[in-house]
Design a protein around this motif. Structure first.
Motif, PDB file in Angstrom:
ATOM      1  N   TYR A  73      -3.459  10.118  -6.823  1.00 32.32           N
ATOM      2  CA  TYR A  73      -2.378   9.217  -6.102  1.00 32.32           C
ATOM      3  C   TYR A  73      -2.154   8.196  -6.768  1.00 32.32           C
ATOM      4  N   VAL A  74      -2.825   7.760  -5.673  1.00 33.51           N
ATOM      5  CA  VAL A  74      -2.421   5.958  -6.627  1.00 33.51           C
ATOM      6  C   VAL A  74      -3.183   5.285  -7.100  1.00 33.51           C
TER       7      VAL A  74
ATOM      8  N   MET B 158      -7.392  -1.859  -0.328  1.00 33.75           N
ATOM      9  CA  MET B 158      -6.793  -1.467   1.014  1.00 33.75           C
ATOM     10  C   MET B 158      -4.925  -1.862   0.425  1.00 33.75           C
TER      11      MET B 158
ATOM     12  N   GLU C 291      -7.383  14.763   1.653  1.00 33.37           N
ATOM     13  CA  GLU C 291      -8.056  13.541   1.908  1.00 33.37           C
ATOM     14  C   GLU C 291      -8.162  12.572   0.486  1.00 33.37           C
TER      15      GLU C 291
ATOM     16  N   VAL D  95      -6.268  11.307  -2.041  1.00 33.99           N
ATOM     17  CA  VAL D  95      -5.930  10.637  -2.701  1.00 33.99           C
ATOM     18  C   VAL D  95      -5.681   9.658  -3.895  1.00 33.99           C
TER      19      VAL D  95
ATOM     20  N   VAL E 260       4.009   7.724  -6.733  1.00 31.37           N
ATOM     21  CA  VAL E 260       3.805   8.913  -6.251  1.00 31.37           C
ATOM     22  C   VAL E 260       4.702  10.243  -5.378  1.00 31.37           C
TER      23      VAL E 260
ATOM     24  N   SER F 197       1.287  -1.103  -0.154  1.00 27.04           N
ATOM     25  CA  SER F 197      -0.285  -0.083   0.194  1.00 27.04           C
ATOM     26  C   SER F 197       0.819   1.266   0.244  1.00 27.04           C
ATOM     27  N   VAL F 198       0.939   2.251  -0.787  1.00 26.40           N
ATOM     28  CA  VAL F 198       1.197   3.495  -1.098  1.00 26.40           C
ATOM     29  C   VAL F 198       0.350   4.195  -1.185  1.00 26.40           C
ATOM     30  N   THR F 199       0.791   5.284   0.327  1.00 28.91           N
ATOM     31  CA  THR F 199      -0.356   6.180   0.673  1.00 28.91           C
ATOM     32  C   THR F 199       0.864   7.861   0.831  1.00 28.91           C
TER      33      THR F 199
ATOM     34  N   LEU G 274       0.990  11.099   1.424  1.00 32.37           N
ATOM     35  CA  LEU G 274       0.414  12.098   2.144  1.00 32.37           C
ATOM     36  C   LEU G 274       1.000  13.602   2.207  1.00 32.37           C
TER      37      LEU G 274
ATOM     38  N   VAL H 195       5.520  10.169   1.625  1.00 30.41           N
ATOM     39  CA  VAL H 195       4.915   8.550   1.440  1.00 30.41           C
ATOM     40  C   VAL H 195       4.466   7.757   2.429  1.00 30.41           C
ATOM     41  N   SER H 196       3.989   6.786   2.799  1.00 24.27           N
ATOM     42  CA  SER H 196       3.671   5.743   4.000  1.00 24.27           C
ATOM     43  C   SER H 196       3.957   4.323   2.538  1.00 24.27           C
TER      44      SER H 196
END
Length: 97
Positions: free
Chosen positions: A19-20, A39, A14, A16, A61, A6-8, A10, A68-69
Motif C-alpha cells: 500500500y505504501v 519512516m 500488518e 503494509v 492508498v 507518512s501514509v499508513t 489501517l 488511512v493515517s
C-alpha cells in the motif's frame, strides 16, 4: 517547500508495504525532487504542487484501504530551492569538520 509525510493504511493487516508503494509511486511519478526512507517520504516544490502530490498519494492508498493515517511535517522557506540536498550537505560538512 519541503514536506515529509507518512501514509499508513489501517485495517489491512500488518504488511503494509504494498500500500505504501502505491503512495511512493505517485510521488516518484510527480517529477518533483523526493526521497523515501523507512519512516517518511520527503518531497520538494511549491506549496500547491507538493500538497497536490501528497493528496494524490493519500488517495492512492485510500482507494485500497478502509482507513488511512497521514502525518505531514513541512519546512516553508520562500525563495529556497534544492533544500532537499543542501540541508543534508550542510550537516555532513559540519560532521566532517
Amino acid at each position: 517547500m519541503i514536506a515529509a509525510f507518512s501514509v499508513t493504511p489501517l485495517g489491512v493487516g500488518e504488511d503494509v508495504g504494498e500500500y505504501v508503494a502505491d503512495a511512493v509511486r505517485v510521488v516518484r511519478e510527480s517529477g518533483l525532487p523526493n526521497r523515501t526512507d523507512a519512516m517518511f517520504t520527503t518531497v520538494e516544490g511549491e506549496w500547491d504542487e507538493v500538497m497536490e502530490v501528497v493528496r494524490r498519494a493519500v488517495a492512492a492508498v485510500e482507494a485500497r484501504a478502509p482507513r488511512v493515517s497521514v502525518v505531514i511535517k513541512a519546512d516553508i522557506r520562500p525563495g529556497v530551492t534544492d533544500a532537499l540536498t543542501t540541508k543534508v550537505e550542510t550537516v555532513e560538512r559540519h560532521l566532517s569538520g
